[in-house]
Design a protein around this motif. Structure first.
Motif, short mmCIF file in Angstrom:
data_model
loop_
_atom_site.label_atom_id
_atom_site.label_comp_id
_atom_site.label_asym_id
_atom_site.label_seq_id
_atom_site.Cartn_x
_atom_site.Cartn_y
_atom_site.Cartn_z
N HIS A 22 0.84 -1.21 0.00
CA HIS A 22 0.00 0.00 0.00
C HIS A 22 0.87 1.25 0.00
O HIS A 22 0.61 2.21 -0.74
N HIS A 23 1.91 1.25 0.82
CA HIS A 23 2.84 2.37 0.87
C HIS A 23 3.43 2.65 -0.51
O HIS A 23 3.51 3.79 -0.96
N ALA A 24 3.83 1.58 -1.21
CA ALA A 24 4.42 1.73 -2.54
C ALA A 24 3.42 2.28 -3.54
O ALA A 24 3.79 3.01 -4.46
N SER A 25 2.14 1.94 -3.36
CA SER A 25 1.13 2.36 -4.32
C SER A 25 0.84 3.86 -4.24
O SER A 25 0.30 4.43 -5.19
N ILE A 26 1.19 4.49 -3.13
CA ILE A 26 0.90 5.92 -2.97
C ILE A 26 2.18 6.75 -2.86
O ILE A 26 2.12 7.93 -2.52
N THR A 27 3.32 6.14 -3.15
CA THR A 27 4.61 6.81 -3.02
C THR A 27 5.29 6.84 -4.37
O THR A 27 5.31 5.84 -5.09
N SER A 28 5.87 7.97 -4.73
CA SER A 28 6.58 8.04 -6.01
C SER A 28 7.80 7.14 -5.99
O SER A 28 8.41 6.92 -4.94
N LEU A 29 8.15 6.63 -7.15
CA LEU A 29 9.29 5.72 -7.23
C LEU A 29 10.57 6.41 -6.80
O LEU A 29 11.45 5.79 -6.20
N ASP A 30 10.70 7.70 -7.07
CA ASP A 30 11.89 8.45 -6.64
C ASP A 30 12.08 8.37 -5.13
O ASP A 30 13.20 8.27 -4.63
N VAL A 31 10.97 8.43 -4.39
CA VAL A 31 11.03 8.39 -2.94
C VAL A 31 11.18 6.96 -2.45
O VAL A 31 11.89 6.69 -1.47
N LEU A 32 10.55 6.03 -3.15
CA LEU A 32 10.58 4.64 -2.72
C LEU A 32 11.96 4.01 -2.85
O LEU A 32 12.37 3.21 -2.02
N LEU A 33 12.69 4.41 -3.88
CA LEU A 33 14.03 3.86 -4.08
C LEU A 33 14.96 4.31 -2.95
O LEU A 33 14.77 5.38 -2.38
N PRO A 34 15.97 3.51 -2.63
CA PRO A 34 16.88 3.87 -1.54
C PRO A 34 17.52 5.24 -1.76
O PRO A 34 17.82 5.62 -2.90
N PRO A 35 17.74 6.00 -0.70
CA PRO A 35 18.22 7.38 -0.84
C PRO A 35 19.63 7.49 -1.39
O PRO A 35 20.01 8.56 -1.87
N TRP A 36 20.41 6.41 -1.32
CA TRP A 36 21.79 6.52 -1.83
C TRP A 36 21.87 6.36 -3.34
O TRP A 36 22.92 6.57 -3.93
N ILE A 37 20.77 6.00 -4.00
CA ILE A 37 20.79 5.85 -5.46
C ILE A 37 20.77 7.24 -6.10
O ILE A 37 19.92 8.06 -5.76
N PRO A 38 21.70 7.52 -7.01
CA PRO A 38 21.77 8.86 -7.62
C PRO A 38 20.49 9.22 -8.36
O PRO A 38 19.77 8.35 -8.87
N GLY A 39 20.23 10.53 -8.45
CA GLY A 39 19.00 11.01 -9.07
C GLY A 39 18.86 10.59 -10.51
O GLY A 39 17.75 10.24 -10.96
N ASP A 40 19.96 10.60 -11.29
CA ASP A 40 19.83 10.24 -12.69
C ASP A 40 19.52 8.75 -12.86
O ASP A 40 18.81 8.35 -13.77
N LEU A 41 20.02 7.93 -11.94
CA LEU A 41 19.68 6.51 -11.98
C LEU A 41 18.22 6.30 -11.59
O LEU A 41 17.53 5.45 -12.18
#
Length: 255
Positions: A22-41
């Motif tokens: 449910h959390h994933a369904s209402i959260t943008s993928l940018d936020v859901l992905l781990p914070p250490w992953i670079p923005g362009d990736l």
């Protein structure tokens, strides 16, 4: 939820998976992905993939008991099929023989991504309480699934390269499941970033068709993978910090 068909610990872990879906369904993928992953990736992942599910491994008395539990709760569940990659991982981890029963089904308790539930039934002669305890403590099969609907050989290879180099993930294998004609590619967080505790720490990239030839020569870095899993073990032994504002019945996702 009806408590008859799962141990209390597995019932809680199933709730965690439902909550995270449910959390994933209402959260943008940018936020859901781990914070250490670079923005362009993150942008590259978002352009190619969508969150399809989160996954967990449970230990019901039987396959039929698990399906009955889902029906009583009004959840749609696909017909269980044999697992390929998770079964392989369990047999390697515990030295189990090839006739071990590990199944996978998809359940949809609400709108949003499905929950991929792997079933290692207690009715299987290869089941032991020691295996169940180890898996419950460490949650080694907990993962978030990304579906790469337009995957091609070059795009999958590029994404896998970026996830390893820039995303600080460690490739840990792939498989084709002929029962649903999909390719699964799994990644664990590298030891450094695995210190950031996440309830669903591993990532799966799932593609339609058989693309295993694309990754068959990709090396599994055994030392890096062992270090990653040791970091995950250490994390799972630490007490979980209290979550401000969380409800006691349904634990908030760790992210």
């Amino acid at each position: 939820m009806n408590h008859a068909d799962f141990d209390a610990c597995d019932l809680q872990r199933l709730r965690h998976a439902v909550n995270y879906a449910h959390h994933a369904s209402i959260t943008s993928l940018d936020v859901l992905l781990p914070p250490w992953i670079p923005g362009d990736l993150k942008r590259a992942i978002r352009s190619e993939c969508a969150v399809s599910h989160c996954g967990t491994l449970l230990f019901p008395p039987t396959e039929e008991a698990a399906l009955a539990h889902f029906r009583r709760n009004g959840w749609k569940a696909s017909a269980p099929i044999p697992s390929v990659l998770v079964k392989r991982r369990l047999t390697e981890r515990y030295g189990l023989p090839g006739d071990t029963t590990v199944l996978v089904t998809r359940v949809r308790p609400a709108s949003g991504p499905e929950v991929e539930v792997f079933l290692f039934p207690k009715s299987c002669p290869r089941y032991t309480e020691d295996i169940a305890e180890e898996e419950r403590i460490h949650g080694f099969e907990n993962h978030v699934g990304l579906f790469m609907g337009r995957a091609r050989g070059d795009s999958l290879r590029y994404l896998a390269d970026r996830l390893e180099v820039d995303g600080e993930l460690v490739y840990e294998g792939s498989a084709h499941n002929p029962h649903e004609n999909t390719t699964m590619v799994y990644f664990a967080p590298g030891a450094r970033v695995a210190a950031a505790r996440r309830r669903f720490p591993r990532w799966e990239v799932q593609c339609p068709g058989d693309l295993t030839a694309v990754v068959k020569d990709r090396p599994v870095r055994a030392v890096a993978l062992a270090e990653a899993y040791e970091a995950l073990r250490v994390n799972s032994r630490r007490p979980e910090p209290p979550r401000v504002g969380s409800r006691p019945r349904l634990a908030a996702p760790l992210g």
